[in-house]
Design a protein around this motif. Structure first.
Motif, PDB file in Angstrom:
ATOM      1  N   GLN A  15       0.822  -1.213   0.000  1.00  0.00           N
ATOM      2  CA  GLN A  15       0.000   0.000   0.000  1.00  0.00           C
ATOM      3  C   GLN A  15       0.858   1.265   0.000  1.00  0.00           C
ATOM      4  O   GLN A  15       0.492   2.263  -0.603  1.00  0.00           O
ATOM      5  CB  GLN A  15      -0.911  -0.012   1.226  1.00  0.00           C
ATOM      6  N   TYR A  16       1.984   1.217   0.683  1.00  0.00           N
ATOM      7  CA  TYR A  16       2.859   2.393   0.805  1.00  0.00           C
ATOM      8  C   TYR A  16       4.227   2.100   0.190  1.00  0.00           C
ATOM      9  O   TYR A  16       5.259   2.258   0.828  1.00  0.00           O
ATOM     10  CB  TYR A  16       3.005   2.795   2.276  1.00  0.00           C
ATOM     11  N   SER A  17       4.230   1.709  -1.052  1.00  0.00           N
ATOM     12  CA  SER A  17       5.474   1.308  -1.719  1.00  0.00           C
ATOM     13  C   SER A  17       6.476   2.452  -1.871  1.00  0.00           C
ATOM     14  O   SER A  17       7.666   2.203  -2.052  1.00  0.00           O
ATOM     15  CB  SER A  17       5.162   0.701  -3.089  1.00  0.00           C
ATOM     16  N   ASP A  18       6.027   3.698  -1.759  1.00  0.00           N
ATOM     17  CA  ASP A  18       6.935   4.846  -1.871  1.00  0.00           C
ATOM     18  C   ASP A  18       7.491   5.296  -0.527  1.00  0.00           C
ATOM     19  O   ASP A  18       8.104   6.355  -0.426  1.00  0.00           O
ATOM     20  CB  ASP A  18       6.220   6.030  -2.529  1.00  0.00           C
ATOM     21  N   ALA A  19       7.286   4.493   0.516  1.00  0.00           N
ATOM     22  CA  ALA A  19       7.813   4.844   1.835  1.00  0.00           C
ATOM     23  C   ALA A  19       9.321   5.036   1.755  1.00  0.00           C
ATOM     24  O   ALA A  19       9.991   4.441   0.901  1.00  0.00           O
ATOM     25  CB  ALA A  19       7.475   3.758   2.852  1.00  0.00           C
ATOM     26  N   THR A  20       9.848   5.839   2.626  1.00  0.00           N
ATOM     27  CA  THR A  20      11.291   6.055   2.687  1.00  0.00           C
ATOM     28  C   THR A  20      11.893   4.890   3.465  1.00  0.00           C
ATOM     29  O   THR A  20      11.967   4.918   4.696  1.00  0.00           O
ATOM     30  CB  THR A  20      11.621   7.406   3.356  1.00  0.00           C
ATOM     31  N   TRP A  21      12.317   3.863   2.739  1.00  0.00           N
ATOM     32  CA  TRP A  21      12.758   2.622   3.356  1.00  0.00           C
ATOM     33  C   TRP A  21      14.026   2.808   4.165  1.00  0.00           C
ATOM     34  O   TRP A  21      14.310   2.016   5.073  1.00  0.00           O
ATOM     35  CB  TRP A  21      12.885   1.521   2.311  1.00  0.00           C
ATOM     36  N   TYR A  22      14.778   3.854   3.881  1.00  0.00           N
ATOM     37  CA  TYR A  22      15.945   4.172   4.711  1.00  0.00           C
ATOM     38  C   TYR A  22      15.502   4.425   6.158  1.00  0.00           C
ATOM     39  O   TYR A  22      16.124   3.924   7.102  1.00  0.00           O
ATOM     40  CB  TYR A  22      16.678   5.403   4.135  1.00  0.00           C
ATOM     41  N   VAL A  23      14.430   5.181   6.363  1.00  0.00           N
ATOM     42  CA  VAL A  23      13.904   5.460   7.710  1.00  0.00           C
ATOM     43  C   VAL A  23      13.480   4.155   8.370  1.00  0.00           C
ATOM     44  O   VAL A  23      13.809   3.895   9.534  1.00  0.00           O
ATOM     45  CB  VAL A  23      12.729   6.468   7.638  1.00  0.00           C
ATOM     46  N   TYR A  24      12.772   3.330   7.645  1.00  0.00           N
ATOM     47  CA  TYR A  24      12.340   2.018   8.132  1.00  0.00           C
ATOM     48  C   TYR A  24      13.553   1.198   8.585  1.00  0.00           C
ATOM     49  O   TYR A  24      13.577   0.640   9.681  1.00  0.00           O
ATOM     50  CB  TYR A  24      11.568   1.313   7.014  1.00  0.00           C
ATOM     51  N   ASP A  25      14.580   1.127   7.747  1.00  0.00           N
ATOM     52  CA  ASP A  25      15.768   0.323   8.052  1.00  0.00           C
ATOM     53  C   ASP A  25      16.509   0.838   9.286  1.00  0.00           C
ATOM     54  O   ASP A  25      16.951   0.041  10.121  1.00  0.00           O
ATOM     55  CB  ASP A  25      16.715   0.289   6.851  1.00  0.00           C
ATOM     56  N   VAL A  26      16.642   2.155   9.407  1.00  0.00           N
ATOM     57  CA  VAL A  26      17.324   2.728  10.577  1.00  0.00           C
ATOM     58  C   VAL A  26      16.552   2.383  11.843  1.00  0.00           C
ATOM     59  O   VAL A  26      17.138   1.980  12.855  1.00  0.00           O
ATOM     60  CB  VAL A  26      17.515   4.255  10.434  1.00  0.00           C
ATOM     61  N   LEU A  27      15.235   2.512  11.812  1.00  0.00           N
ATOM     62  CA  LEU A  27      14.431   2.172  12.986  1.00  0.00           C
ATOM     63  C   LEU A  27      14.599   0.698  13.362  1.00  0.00           C
ATOM     64  O   LEU A  27      14.768   0.373  14.550  1.00  0.00           O
ATOM     65  CB  LEU A  27      12.954   2.491  12.742  1.00  0.00           C
ATOM     66  N   LEU A  28      14.562  -0.193  12.391  1.00  0.00           N
ATOM     67  CA  LEU A  28      14.745  -1.613  12.707  1.00  0.00           C
ATOM     68  C   LEU A  28      16.136  -1.901  13.246  1.00  0.00           C
ATOM     69  O   LEU A  28      16.286  -2.682  14.200  1.00  0.00           O
ATOM     70  CB  LEU A  28      14.448  -2.478  11.480  1.00  0.00           C
ATOM     71  N   ASP A  29      17.166  -1.273  12.676  1.00  0.00           N
ATOM     72  CA  ASP A  29      18.528  -1.472  13.172  1.00  0.00           C
ATOM     73  C   ASP A  29      18.683  -0.986  14.608  1.00  0.00           C
ATOM     74  O   ASP A  29      19.276  -1.672  15.443  1.00  0.00           O
ATOM     75  CB  ASP A  29      19.546  -0.750  12.275  1.00  0.00           C
ATOM     76  N   VAL A  30      18.161   0.175  14.906  1.00  0.00           N
ATOM     77  CA  VAL A  30      18.252   0.726  16.267  1.00  0.00           C
ATOM     78  C   VAL A  30      17.445  -0.145  17.238  1.00  0.00           C
ATOM     79  O   VAL A  30      17.870  -0.395  18.360  1.00  0.00           O
ATOM     80  CB  VAL A  30      17.793   2.200  16.306  1.00  0.00           C
ATOM     81  N   ALA A  31      16.301  -0.634  16.789  1.00  0.00           N
ATOM     82  CA  ALA A  31      15.458  -1.469  17.656  1.00  0.00           C
ATOM     83  C   ALA A  31      16.169  -2.770  18.060  1.00  0.00           C
ATOM     84  O   ALA A  31      15.934  -3.272  19.153  1.00  0.00           O
ATOM     85  CB  ALA A  31      14.152  -1.791  16.951  1.00  0.00           C
ATOM     86  N   LYS A  32      17.030  -3.280  17.217  1.00  0.00           N
ATOM     87  CA  LYS A  32      17.763  -4.503  17.551  1.00  0.00           C
ATOM     88  C   LYS A  32      18.660  -4.283  18.764  1.00  0.00           C
ATOM     89  O   LYS A  32      18.950  -5.229  19.502  1.00  0.00           O
ATOM     90  CB  LYS A  32      18.613  -4.957  16.356  1.00  0.00           C
ATOM     91  N   ARG A  33      19.111  -3.044  18.973  1.00  0.00           N
ATOM     92  CA  ARG A  33      19.991  -2.717  20.105  1.00  0.00           C
ATOM     93  C   ARG A  33      19.203  -2.104  21.264  1.00  0.00           C
ATOM     94  O   ARG A  33      19.766  -1.743  22.273  1.00  0.00           O
ATOM     95  CB  ARG A  33      21.062  -1.723  19.657  1.00  0.00           C
ATOM     96  N   PHE A  34      17.922  -1.989  21.111  1.00  0.00           N
ATOM     97  CA  PHE A  34      17.037  -1.299  22.046  1.00  0.00           C
ATOM     98  C   PHE A  34      16.842  -2.089  23.319  1.00  0.00           C
ATOM     99  O   PHE A  34      16.564  -3.218  23.358  1.00  0.00           O
ATOM    100  CB  PHE A  34      15.701  -1.075  21.307  1.00  0.00           C
TER     101      PHE A  34
END
Length: 140
Positions: free
Chosen positions: A121-140
């Protein structure tokens, strides 16, 4: 959501609202979107605001979403947002930054939405933001 959808939204239950906009231009007298377009006044809202541009490290100019913003976003959501019944995330158009944040929060905190459907549905999302959030969450 876009800002125009967000200002029309009237919460009917406890809602955690994430407002995303580009940082203000110090050379301009234009007020922030939050000032020009306030959300509906309601005691049901918990509202947080973040400033970063819709860009990636290799494309565009302005303030890049980074690990510091991601850490704040995740911390505040964990502390204040998980107890809310509704999550509202908006940026200017609701097509790039806000879907990336919303989908990432869905994945990280297991909010229950179908990630694959959201990504379609949101294929134009800024996947860089998504990736940074997931990476930070792994260390959260």
């Amino acid at each position: 959501m876009s800002i125009f959808d967000a200002i029309k939204y009237v919460p009917s239950n406890p809602t955690y609202a994430i407002r995303i906009e580009s940082p203000p231009d110090p050379k301009s007298n234009i007020k922030s979107l939050a000032v020009r377009y306030p959300l509906h006044k309601s005691d049901l809202y918990t509202i947080v605001e973040y400033n970063f541009d819709d860009r990636t490290p290799d494309f565009g100019s302005g303030k890049l979403f980074d690990e510091e913003i991601a850490q704040l976003l995740l911390t505040y959501f964990k502390e204040r947002g998980l107890s809310k019944e509704t999550l509202l995330v908006h940026c200017t158009r609701g097509e790039n930054r806000s879907p990336a944040v919303g989908i990432a929060l869905n994945d990280i905190f297991k909010l229950g939405y179908d990630t694959q459907e959201l990504k379609r549905q949101y294929s134009d999302a800024t996947w860089y933001v998504y990736d940074v959030l997931l990476d930070v969450a792994k260390r959260f």
